[in-house]
Write an enzyme that holds these catalytic residues in place. Structure first.
Site, mmCIF file in Angstrom:
data_model
loop_
_atom_site.group_PDB
_atom_site.id
_atom_site.type_symbol
_atom_site.label_atom_id
_atom_site.label_comp_id
_atom_site.label_asym_id
_atom_site.label_seq_id
_atom_site.Cartn_x
_atom_site.Cartn_y
_atom_site.Cartn_z
ATOM 1 N N SER A 55 0.806 -1.223 0.000
ATOM 2 C CA SER A 55 0.000 0.000 0.000
ATOM 3 C C SER A 55 0.839 1.273 0.000
ATOM 4 O O SER A 55 0.313 2.343 -0.291
ATOM 5 C CB SER A 55 -0.938 0.016 1.208
ATOM 6 O OG SER A 55 -0.198 0.088 2.415
ATOM 7 N N HIS A 95 1.356 4.147 6.783
ATOM 8 C CA HIS A 95 0.741 5.023 5.792
ATOM 9 C C HIS A 95 1.183 6.461 6.002
ATOM 10 O O HIS A 95 1.695 6.820 7.059
ATOM 11 C CB HIS A 95 -0.786 4.934 5.839
ATOM 12 C CG HIS A 95 -1.326 3.735 5.137
ATOM 13 N ND1 HIS A 95 -2.648 3.411 5.144
ATOM 14 C CD2 HIS A 95 -0.720 2.779 4.388
ATOM 15 C CE1 HIS A 95 -2.839 2.304 4.438
ATOM 16 N NE2 HIS A 95 -1.677 1.897 3.979
ATOM 17 N N ASP A 144 -7.861 6.269 4.862
ATOM 18 C CA ASP A 144 -7.932 5.097 5.740
ATOM 19 C C ASP A 144 -9.127 5.074 6.689
ATOM 20 O O ASP A 144 -9.150 4.263 7.617
ATOM 21 C CB ASP A 144 -6.654 5.019 6.589
ATOM 22 C CG ASP A 144 -5.435 4.717 5.764
ATOM 23 O OD1 ASP A 144 -5.571 4.302 4.611
ATOM 24 O OD2 ASP A 144 -4.318 4.903 6.291
#
Length: 200
Positions: A55, A95, A144
């Protein structure tokens, strides 16, 4: 198949075998002490993490090893790469911070708690000034929020640390040992036998 190794164990004797176990235990203990010491110095529960998914490509690839810090007074900014864990989730997520927001939470006696995996999870942060964050994987199309399990923003208490450096692909060893537990036991057994053979 292991007859030569068994003969070696019998020849070395019980005391030598116990010495090998103590040596192995001291190596494991030293590693744990180093891990916890790094965690205290860098103010993070996990100073080193492995990227488990794609990701964050092209910034980080699956198997990259990240080094984290989390100084207590440090603010997070848009673009920082963070590692976080949502209450009740077992894995950490790597992330990028997409947006930040500063809020003041007044003192309130009401509680917003939830039972997640048979554990009480406090959803409300303590009173005071808080920095809230919204994150997104570089290779993902959306933010997210769906990963936050009912939360709208991440709070500082969810953040494990900020990525400060990385080693590419080194973490594949960890991924392989988790995907194939037999490999983990074979590696540990091989290291034990190597230690015995070196003592000869």
């Amino acid at each position: 198949m292991f007859s030569d190794e068994l003969k070696t164990f019998r020849r070395l004797g019980f005391r030598h075998f116990l010495l090998q176990i103590l040596n192995f235990a001291s190596v494991i203990t030293s590693g744990l002490m180093l891990w916890k010491g790094l965690g205290l110095i860098l103010n993070t529960e996990s100073p080193i993490v492995v990227v488990l998914s794609g990701s964050m490509e092209p910034a980080f690839y699956r198997g990259d090893l990240l080094f984290l810090t989390n100084p207590p007074g440090q603010r997070y900014h848009t673009g920082d790469i963070t590692v976080y864990r949502i209450p009740g989730a077992e894995i950490t997520i790597v992330h990028r911070v997409l947006e930040t927001q500063d809020v003041f939470i007044p003192f309130d006696n009401s509680t917003e708690n939830r039972i997640v995996n048979n554990r009480l999870v406090k959803l409300k942060p303590p009173p005071g000034e808080h920095q809230l964050m919204l994150t997104k994987g570089d290779n993902n199309h959306v933010d997210d929020i769906d990963l936050y399990r009912g939360l709208e923003w991440l709070d500082r208490r969810h953040i494990i640390g900020k990525a400060r450096g990385f080693l590419p692909y080194i973490g594949y060893v960890t991924i392989a040992m988790n995907d194939f537990p037999q490999l983990k036991y074979a590696l540990l057994g091989g290291l034990g036998l190597l230690a015995v053979i070196q003592r000869e």
